[in-house]
Design a protein around this motif. Sequence first.
Motif, PDB file in Angstrom:
ATOM      1  N   ARG B 215       0.865  -1.182   0.000  1.00  0.00           N
ATOM      2  CA  ARG B 215       0.000   0.000   0.000  1.00  0.00           C
ATOM      3  C   ARG B 215       0.897   1.226   0.000  1.00  0.00           C
ATOM      4  NH1 ARG B 215      -5.496  -0.171   1.104  1.00  0.00           N
ATOM      5  NH2 ARG B 215      -5.266   2.027   0.628  1.00  0.00           N
ATOM      6  N   THR B 216       1.547   1.479  -1.163  1.00  0.00           N
ATOM      7  CA  THR B 216       2.515   2.575  -1.243  1.00  0.00           C
ATOM      8  C   THR B 216       1.873   3.911  -0.897  1.00  0.00           C
ATOM      9  OG1 THR B 216       3.416   1.283  -3.037  1.00  0.00           O
ATOM     10  CG2 THR B 216       4.401   3.424  -2.663  1.00  0.00           C
ATOM     11  N   ASP B 217       0.605   4.071  -1.240  1.00  0.00           N
ATOM     12  CA  ASP B 217      -0.052   5.352  -0.907  1.00  0.00           C
ATOM     13  C   ASP B 217      -0.037   5.574   0.605  1.00  0.00           C
ATOM     14  OD1 ASP B 217      -1.685   3.172  -0.640  1.00  0.00           O
ATOM     15  OD2 ASP B 217      -3.530   4.202  -1.259  1.00  0.00           O
ATOM     16  N   ARG B 218      -0.229   4.484   1.368  1.00  0.00           N
ATOM     17  CA  ARG B 218      -0.199   4.629   2.835  1.00  0.00           C
ATOM     18  C   ARG B 218       1.218   4.929   3.342  1.00  0.00           C
ATOM     19  NH1 ARG B 218      -4.429   0.260   5.428  1.00  0.00           N
ATOM     20  NH2 ARG B 218      -6.286   1.318   4.631  1.00  0.00           N
ATOM     21  N   VAL B 219       2.232   4.365   2.675  1.00  0.00           N
ATOM     22  CA  VAL B 219       3.616   4.680   3.066  1.00  0.00           C
ATOM     23  C   VAL B 219       3.843   6.180   2.929  1.00  0.00           C
ATOM     24  CG1 VAL B 219       6.056   4.317   2.558  1.00  0.00           C
ATOM     25  CG2 VAL B 219       4.475   2.398   2.406  1.00  0.00           C
ATOM     26  N   PHE B 220       3.336   6.728   1.797  1.00  0.00           N
ATOM     27  CA  PHE B 220       3.501   8.168   1.610  1.00  0.00           C
ATOM     28  C   PHE B 220       2.713   8.964   2.647  1.00  0.00           C
ATOM     29  CE2 PHE B 220       5.363   7.183  -2.499  1.00  0.00           C
ATOM     30  CZ  PHE B 220       6.372   8.124  -2.535  1.00  0.00           C
ATOM     31  N   VAL B 221       1.547   8.473   2.999  1.00  0.00           N
ATOM     32  CA  VAL B 221       0.788   9.152   4.058  1.00  0.00           C
ATOM     33  C   VAL B 221       1.630   9.182   5.330  1.00  0.00           C
ATOM     34  CG1 VAL B 221      -1.221   8.992   5.568  1.00  0.00           C
ATOM     35  CG2 VAL B 221      -1.482   8.620   3.117  1.00  0.00           C
ATOM     36  N   ALA B 222       2.261   8.024   5.629  1.00  0.00           N
ATOM     37  CA  ALA B 222       3.099   7.961   6.836  1.00  0.00           C
ATOM     38  C   ALA B 222       4.248   8.951   6.760  1.00  0.00           C
ATOM     39  CB  ALA B 222       3.635   6.539   7.015  1.00  0.00           C
ATOM     40  N   ILE B 223       4.878   9.022   5.569  1.00  0.00           N
ATOM     41  CA  ILE B 223       6.009   9.957   5.418  1.00  0.00           C
ATOM     42  C   ILE B 223       5.545  11.387   5.669  1.00  0.00           C
ATOM     43  CG2 ILE B 223       7.627  10.955   3.750  1.00  0.00           C
ATOM     44  CD1 ILE B 223       7.846   8.148   2.498  1.00  0.00           C
ATOM     45  N   PHE B 224       4.385  11.736   5.054  1.00  0.00           N
ATOM     46  CA  PHE B 224       3.904  13.111   5.248  1.00  0.00           C
ATOM     47  C   PHE B 224       3.550  13.378   6.706  1.00  0.00           C
ATOM     48  CE2 PHE B 224       2.831  12.996   0.562  1.00  0.00           C
ATOM     49  CZ  PHE B 224       3.859  13.857   0.236  1.00  0.00           C
ATOM     50  N   LEU B 225       2.976  12.350   7.363  1.00  0.00           N
ATOM     51  CA  LEU B 225       2.648  12.536   8.781  1.00  0.00           C
ATOM     52  C   LEU B 225       3.907  12.803   9.597  1.00  0.00           C
ATOM     53  CD1 LEU B 225      -0.064   9.804   9.451  1.00  0.00           C
ATOM     54  CD2 LEU B 225      -0.361  12.277   9.380  1.00  0.00           C
ATOM     55  N   ILE B 226       4.983  12.051   9.287  1.00  0.00           N
ATOM     56  CA  ILE B 226       6.237  12.225  10.028  1.00  0.00           C
ATOM     57  C   ILE B 226       6.790  13.636   9.807  1.00  0.00           C
ATOM     58  CG2 ILE B 226       8.639  11.462  10.182  1.00  0.00           C
ATOM     59  CD1 ILE B 226       7.559   8.625   9.494  1.00  0.00           C
ATOM     60  N   VAL B 227       6.754  14.088   8.534  1.00  0.00           N
ATOM     61  CA  VAL B 227       7.263  15.431   8.232  1.00  0.00           C
ATOM     62  C   VAL B 227       6.446  16.480   8.977  1.00  0.00           C
ATOM     63  CG1 VAL B 227       7.513  17.151   6.412  1.00  0.00           C
ATOM     64  CG2 VAL B 227       8.211  14.793   5.988  1.00  0.00           C
ATOM     65  N   ILE B 228       5.116  16.306   8.934  1.00  0.00           N
ATOM     66  CA  ILE B 228       4.257  17.298   9.590  1.00  0.00           C
ATOM     67  C   ILE B 228       4.503  17.307  11.107  1.00  0.00           C
ATOM     68  CG2 ILE B 228       1.854  17.871  10.160  1.00  0.00           C
ATOM     69  CD1 ILE B 228       1.178  16.812   7.297  1.00  0.00           C
ATOM     70  N   LEU B 229       4.640  16.102  11.677  1.00  0.00           N
ATOM     71  CA  LEU B 229       4.913  16.037  13.119  1.00  0.00           C
ATOM     72  C   LEU B 229       6.220  16.735  13.468  1.00  0.00           C
ATOM     73  CD1 LEU B 229       3.995  12.467  14.424  1.00  0.00           C
ATOM     74  CD2 LEU B 229       2.971  14.656  15.017  1.00  0.00           C
ATOM     75  N   SER B 230       7.270  16.476  12.669  1.00  0.00           N
ATOM     76  CA  SER B 230       8.565  17.112  12.928  1.00  0.00           C
ATOM     77  C   SER B 230       8.437  18.626  12.897  1.00  0.00           C
ATOM     78  CB  SER B 230       9.600  16.683  11.888  1.00  0.00           C
ATOM     79  OG  SER B 230       9.872  15.319  12.017  1.00  0.00           O
ATOM     80  N   LEU B 231       7.773  19.123  11.847  1.00  0.00           N
ATOM     81  CA  LEU B 231       7.619  20.570  11.722  1.00  0.00           C
ATOM     82  C   LEU B 231       6.825  21.135  12.895  1.00  0.00           C
ATOM     83  CD1 LEU B 231       6.921  21.040   7.909  1.00  0.00           C
ATOM     84  CD2 LEU B 231       8.968  21.646   9.191  1.00  0.00           C
TER      85      LEU B 231
END
Lengths: 244, 259
Positions: B215-231
Motif C-alpha cells: 500500500r505505497t499510498d499509505r507509506v507516503f501518508v506515513a512519510i507526510f505525517l512524520i514530516v508534519i509532526l517534525s515541523l
Amino acid sequence: MNHLEIAHVGKSFGETNVLHDISFSVKEGEFVALLGPSGSGKSTLFRIIGGISWPSQGTVNLNGDDITGKRGSISYTPQSSSLMPWRTILDNVLLGQEIAGKRDVERALQMIERAGLKGFEKSYPHELSGGMQQRASFIRSILSPQPLILLDEPFSALDEFTRLDMQKWLLSIWSEYKRSILFVTHNIEEAIFLADRIIVLSARPATVKKEFIIPFPRPREEGILLTDAFLQWKKRIYQEMREQ
Amino acid sequence: MRTIFQKGWRPALVLILLFIVWEICANIFDIPKWLLPAPSQVIAEAISGWSVYSGHLASTIKLIITGFIIGSSIGIIVAIGLHLVPFLRQAFYPLLIISQNIPTIVLAPLLVIWFGFGMLPKIIVITLVCFFPITIALLDGFRQTNRDLMHYMQMAGGSKQQIFWKLEWPHALPSLFSGLKISATYSVMGAVISEWLGASKGIGVYMTLASSSFRTDRVFVAIFLIVILSLLFFAIIIALEKRLIKWKPLEEGNGNESS
C-alpha cells in the motif's frame, strides 16, 4: 586613613613579568585615575584588586583588612556590555545588591530617574544607547554595597560628544555620593578632567612611573578643557609617558 | 504571521510545483499505484484513511512527547553536571561523543532483547537520540559565557550558585534552545525507528504494515505525517523560545529582504 592600599604588588606569568612592584593608595572619597598604554597589565592589576587573581608578590589592603585574593570587596565595571542582556534595566541595576543579599527597589528607581533613564526601567539593555548602558552600569556600582568602585575604561567605546557628557555626569554623581573611584584609562585628557590624582604606569612590566596631583578645583566645568593650565598638564603628562 | 508568509512563499511555491510535476508524470507515464501513487491519491488516502491511522498517530505523539521530555531532561542534567564538575567533564565528554557513533538502529534490537517490547526500550531509543544535541549545545553555551560579566560576578563576590543561576544559565538559554530544536525533530525520527522494532501501535507500525502489503499510498501518508509532526514539534519549540527569550534583539532585515 588610607582606604585602598596596594603594596609592592607584582605578577609574573612564567618568565614574563607583567606587574613589577606596584604601590599606590586610594583615599576615601578620592577619584584616582590609572593612566597607562594599552596592554600595560591594567586588567591584570584589576583582577588582583578584585580578588580573582593572586599577586606573585605584595598585598592589597582595604580599610586595614587584607583583601588579597578575597572577592566581593570592590565593585567592578568592565569596559563594555557589562549589563546582562536578559535582565531589564531595573534588574540589572539591582544585581550588585542581589549578590550581597538585599534589594532596595525604591532607591534604585530614584537613581534611575536621577540618571535620566526614567521610563526605561522595564527595557532590555539592547534597547538603550551605549551611553545609557554605561550610565546604568555605573548606577549598579553606586547601588552596590562595596565602598570602592573600579572603572575599567568605561567610556572608551563612546563617541567624543557622548563621552564628554558622560564624564560630566559621572563627576556630578560622584560628588553627590562620594565613593572612592579607581578609574583606568589611556586617555590623558579624560584622566586630567576627572581625577584628583593620576598614577602613570609604564609599559611591560607595568610599574608606577609617576604620580601627579591635579590641582583644578571642583566642581569642574568643561571650560577648563581649553585653558592653558589644562594644556600644560596634558603636555607634562604626555612627556612623562613618552620617556622611556 | 506576515513574516512567515513573506519568507515562506518561495519554498511553498517550489513544493507545489514539485507536486504538480509529480502528478502529471504519474498520469502521463501511467505509473502503477503500488509503485508510485500520484499526490492526489495520497491525499485521498490521507482523508479517507483517517480512522485507520488516527490511533497509530495518537500513540506515536504520546511516545514522542514522553521520550522528548525524558530525553531533554536527561540532556540538561548531564550538561549541568559535566559543567559544574570539571572532573566529570574530562572523564565523560569523550565517551559521550563515542556513544553517538553507535548507530541507533544497531542498538535498538539489543534494547528489545533486554527490555522487551514495552514502552521502556522505545523511550531509551528516543532519549539516546535526544539528549546528545542538548548536552553539547548547553555545554557550549556554558563555555561561551561572557568573560566581562563573569569577572563582574566574581569580583562582586557572587557564589558559585549565584554565578550559575544569574549568569551561566540565562546566558546558555539560547544555546539550549538550538539543541532542543534539533532534538525535537530527532525525537520524531527516534520514535518511528523504535516502533519498527516491535510495537502494536504507532506510525512506524502503520508504515511497516503498509509497505509489506504494497500500500505505497499509505507509506507516503506515513512519510507526510512524520514530516508534519517534525515541523509541528519544531514550531512548538520556536514558539516556546520566543516566549522565554525576550531579550534577544530581533533579526535584522526580516521585513525588507530584497535580494
